[in-house]
Design a protein around this motif. Structure first.
Motif, PDB file in Angstrom:
ATOM      1  N   ARG A  85       0.871  -1.182   0.000  1.00  0.00           N
ATOM      2  CA  ARG A  85       0.000   0.000   0.000  1.00  0.00           C
ATOM      3  C   ARG A  85       0.903   1.225   0.000  1.00  0.00           C
ATOM      4  NH1 ARG A  85      -2.152   3.772   3.365  1.00  0.00           N
ATOM      5  NH2 ARG A  85      -4.325   4.316   3.024  1.00  0.00           N
ATOM      6  N   GLY A  86       0.640   2.148  -0.927  1.00  0.00           N
ATOM      7  CA  GLY A  86       1.483   3.327  -1.002  1.00  0.00           C
ATOM      8  C   GLY A  86       0.706   4.593  -1.268  1.00  0.00           C
ATOM      9  N   ASP A  87       1.300   5.691  -0.888  1.00  0.00           N
ATOM     10  CA  ASP A  87       0.760   7.007  -1.198  1.00  0.00           C
ATOM     11  C   ASP A  87       1.672   7.597  -2.266  1.00  0.00           C
ATOM     12  OD1 ASP A  87      -0.386   9.477  -1.361  1.00  0.00           O
ATOM     13  OD2 ASP A  87      -0.115   9.990   0.750  1.00  0.00           O
ATOM     14  N   VAL A  88       1.206   7.528  -3.515  1.00  0.00           N
ATOM     15  CA  VAL A  88       2.017   7.933  -4.661  1.00  0.00           C
ATOM     16  C   VAL A  88       1.265   9.031  -5.410  1.00  0.00           C
ATOM     17  CG1 VAL A  88       3.232   7.126  -6.723  1.00  0.00           C
ATOM     18  CG2 VAL A  88       2.860   5.549  -4.801  1.00  0.00           C
ATOM     19  N   PRO A  89       1.566  10.308  -5.100  1.00  0.00           N
ATOM     20  CA  PRO A  89       0.824  11.411  -5.707  1.00  0.00           C
ATOM     21  C   PRO A  89       0.750  11.357  -7.236  1.00  0.00           C
ATOM     22  CG  PRO A  89       2.196  12.233  -3.932  1.00  0.00           C
ATOM     23  CD  PRO A  89       2.562  10.786  -4.139  1.00  0.00           C
ATOM     24  N   MET A  90       1.846  10.956  -7.905  1.00  0.00           N
ATOM     25  CA  MET A  90       1.812  10.937  -9.366  1.00  0.00           C
ATOM     26  C   MET A  90       0.869   9.866  -9.918  1.00  0.00           C
ATOM     27  SD  MET A  90       5.281   9.201 -10.818  1.00  0.00           S
ATOM     28  CE  MET A  90       4.626   9.079 -12.465  1.00  0.00           C
ATOM     29  N   LEU A  91       0.434   8.919  -9.042  1.00  0.00           N
ATOM     30  CA  LEU A  91      -0.533   7.901  -9.441  1.00  0.00           C
ATOM     31  C   LEU A  91      -1.918   8.195  -8.883  1.00  0.00           C
ATOM     32  CD1 LEU A  91       1.596   4.651  -9.050  1.00  0.00           C
ATOM     33  CD2 LEU A  91       1.028   5.877 -11.155  1.00  0.00           C
ATOM     34  N   GLY A  92      -2.091   9.383  -8.304  1.00  0.00           N
ATOM     35  CA  GLY A  92      -3.402   9.774  -7.810  1.00  0.00           C
ATOM     36  C   GLY A  92      -3.618   9.584  -6.327  1.00  0.00           C
ATOM     37  N   GLY A  93      -2.564   9.289  -5.583  1.00  0.00           N
ATOM     38  CA  GLY A  93      -2.716   9.139  -4.130  1.00  0.00           C
ATOM     39  C   GLY A  93      -2.504   7.698  -3.697  1.00  0.00           C
ATOM     40  N   ILE A  94      -3.441   7.183  -2.908  1.00  0.00           N
ATOM     41  CA  ILE A  94      -3.302   5.841  -2.357  1.00  0.00           C
ATOM     42  C   ILE A  94      -3.498   4.798  -3.461  1.00  0.00           C
ATOM     43  CG2 ILE A  94      -4.174   4.166  -0.666  1.00  0.00           C
ATOM     44  CD1 ILE A  94      -2.823   6.625   0.572  1.00  0.00           C
ATOM     45  N   VAL A  95      -2.527   3.896  -3.582  1.00  0.00           N
ATOM     46  CA  VAL A  95      -2.596   2.801  -4.547  1.00  0.00           C
ATOM     47  C   VAL A  95      -2.145   1.506  -3.874  1.00  0.00           C
ATOM     48  CG1 VAL A  95      -2.236   4.222  -6.613  1.00  0.00           C
ATOM     49  CG2 VAL A  95      -0.273   3.233  -5.430  1.00  0.00           C
ATOM     50  N   ILE A  96      -2.542   0.419  -4.478  1.00  0.00           N
ATOM     51  CA  ILE A  96      -2.091  -0.897  -4.059  1.00  0.00           C
ATOM     52  C   ILE A  96      -1.225  -1.452  -5.189  1.00  0.00           C
ATOM     53  CG2 ILE A  96      -2.768  -3.201  -3.283  1.00  0.00           C
ATOM     54  CD1 ILE A  96      -3.780  -0.924  -1.439  1.00  0.00           C
ATOM     55  N   ALA A  97      -0.016  -1.865  -4.848  1.00  0.00           N
ATOM     56  CA  ALA A  97       0.904  -2.450  -5.822  1.00  0.00           C
ATOM     57  C   ALA A  97       0.754  -3.965  -5.752  1.00  0.00           C
ATOM     58  CB  ALA A  97       2.338  -2.025  -5.524  1.00  0.00           C
ATOM     59  N   ILE A  98       0.176  -4.524  -6.793  1.00  0.00           N
ATOM     60  CA  ILE A  98      -0.073  -5.956  -6.854  1.00  0.00           C
ATOM     61  C   ILE A  98       1.133  -6.642  -7.490  1.00  0.00           C
ATOM     62  CG2 ILE A  98      -1.599  -7.761  -7.753  1.00  0.00           C
ATOM     63  CD1 ILE A  98      -2.998  -5.816  -5.792  1.00  0.00           C
ATOM     64  N   PRO A  99       1.807  -7.526  -6.754  1.00  0.00           N
ATOM     65  CA  PRO A  99       2.941  -8.235  -7.367  1.00  0.00           C
ATOM     66  C   PRO A  99       2.434  -9.222  -8.420  1.00  0.00           C
ATOM     67  CG  PRO A  99       2.619  -8.952  -5.087  1.00  0.00           C
ATOM     68  CD  PRO A  99       1.608  -7.897  -5.364  1.00  0.00           C
ATOM     69  N   ILE A 100       2.815  -9.001  -9.650  1.00  0.00           N
ATOM     70  CA  ILE A 100       2.342  -9.826 -10.760  1.00  0.00           C
ATOM     71  C   ILE A 100       2.689 -11.299 -10.526  1.00  0.00           C
ATOM     72  CG2 ILE A 100       2.538 -10.237 -13.244  1.00  0.00           C
ATOM     73  CD1 ILE A 100       0.997  -7.634 -12.418  1.00  0.00           C
ATOM     74  N   ALA A 101       3.851 -11.577  -9.956  1.00  0.00           N
ATOM     75  CA  ALA A 101       4.266 -12.962  -9.717  1.00  0.00           C
ATOM     76  C   ALA A 101       3.386 -13.676  -8.695  1.00  0.00           C
ATOM     77  CB  ALA A 101       5.721 -12.998  -9.255  1.00  0.00           C
ATOM     78  N   ALA A 102       2.632 -12.944  -7.886  1.00  0.00           N
ATOM     79  CA  ALA A 102       1.768 -13.558  -6.877  1.00  0.00           C
ATOM     80  C   ALA A 102       0.368 -13.873  -7.401  1.00  0.00           C
ATOM     81  CB  ALA A 102       1.666 -12.660  -5.644  1.00  0.00           C
ATOM     82  N   LEU A 103       0.084 -13.469  -8.639  1.00  0.00           N
ATOM     83  CA  LEU A 103      -1.222 -13.791  -9.223  1.00  0.00           C
ATOM     84  C   LEU A 103      -1.250 -15.267  -9.609  1.00  0.00           C
ATOM     85  CD1 LEU A 103      -1.800 -10.673 -11.510  1.00  0.00           C
ATOM     86  CD2 LEU A 103      -2.739 -11.120  -9.223  1.00  0.00           C
ATOM     87  N   ASP A 104      -2.357 -15.922  -9.326  1.00  0.00           N
ATOM     88  CA  ASP A 104      -2.500 -17.345  -9.608  1.00  0.00           C
ATOM     89  C   ASP A 104      -3.214 -17.559 -10.934  1.00  0.00           C
ATOM     90  OD1 ASP A 104      -1.385 -17.962  -7.094  1.00  0.00           O
ATOM     91  OD2 ASP A 104      -3.345 -17.792  -6.125  1.00  0.00           O
ATOM     92  N   GLY A 105      -2.684 -18.441 -11.747  1.00  0.00           N
ATOM     93  CA  GLY A 105      -3.367 -18.867 -12.955  1.00  0.00           C
ATOM     94  C   GLY A 105      -3.490 -17.841 -14.058  1.00  0.00           C
ATOM     95  N   VAL A 106      -2.599 -16.873 -14.112  1.00  0.00           N
ATOM     96  CA  VAL A 106      -2.647 -15.891 -15.183  1.00  0.00           C
ATOM     97  C   VAL A 106      -2.133 -16.533 -16.470  1.00  0.00           C
ATOM     98  CG1 VAL A 106      -1.808 -13.647 -15.976  1.00  0.00           C
ATOM     99  CG2 VAL A 106      -2.254 -14.008 -13.567  1.00  0.00           C
TER     100      VAL A 106
END
Length: 139
Positions: free
Chosen positions: A88-109
């Protein structure tokens, strides 16, 4: 178009869902944290992330980059297997609060879907998130 993906850590103690449009792209960064973990993420707004189980199974790490007064990202990991979980991050250039989803942790992509997803390289090492670093070969 948003699609719901399930994700988990290696041991299965932490499970989540995220609504991501992979066709809009993913991000690789060269900051010191991302370099050490070979981070590859997709950003989503908080309403597009759901922790399904394992809140108590996670540990957290916060780092304050040089020149900043406080950390801006909470990194989460499974305390059992060590897999990086959504941050969870506060990244103003991305619009404020965002969640960074690790692509490697996605199942069955579908690997074809990942291969077709554009990758944006950012120069986080120099706080230049609007451009790629000079060398992206090892990212």
């Amino acid at each position: 178009m948003l699609k719901t993906y399930a994700g988990s850590c290696h041991c299965g103690n932490v499970r989540f869902e995220a609504d991501i449009d992979l066709s809009r792209g993913t991000v690789k960064c060269n900051c010191s944290t991302c370099t050490k973990t070979r981070s590859w993420v997709g950003f989503v707004a908080p309403q597009h992330f759901r922790l399904m189980s394992g809140a108590e199974a996670q540990t957290e790490y916060q780092w304050t980059p040089p020149g900043r007064e406080a950390p801006s990202i909470e990194y989460h990991f499974c305390a059992t297997c060590g897999t990086r979980m959504p941050a969870r991050g506060d990244v103003p250039m991305l619009g404020g609060i965002v969640i960074a989803i690790p692509i490697a942790a996605l199942d069955g992509v579908d690997p074809e879907e990942l291969a077709a997803s554009p990758v944006m390289f950012v120069d986080g090492r120099h706080d230049r998130f609007d451009r790629a670093p000079d060398d992206v070969r090892t990212m």
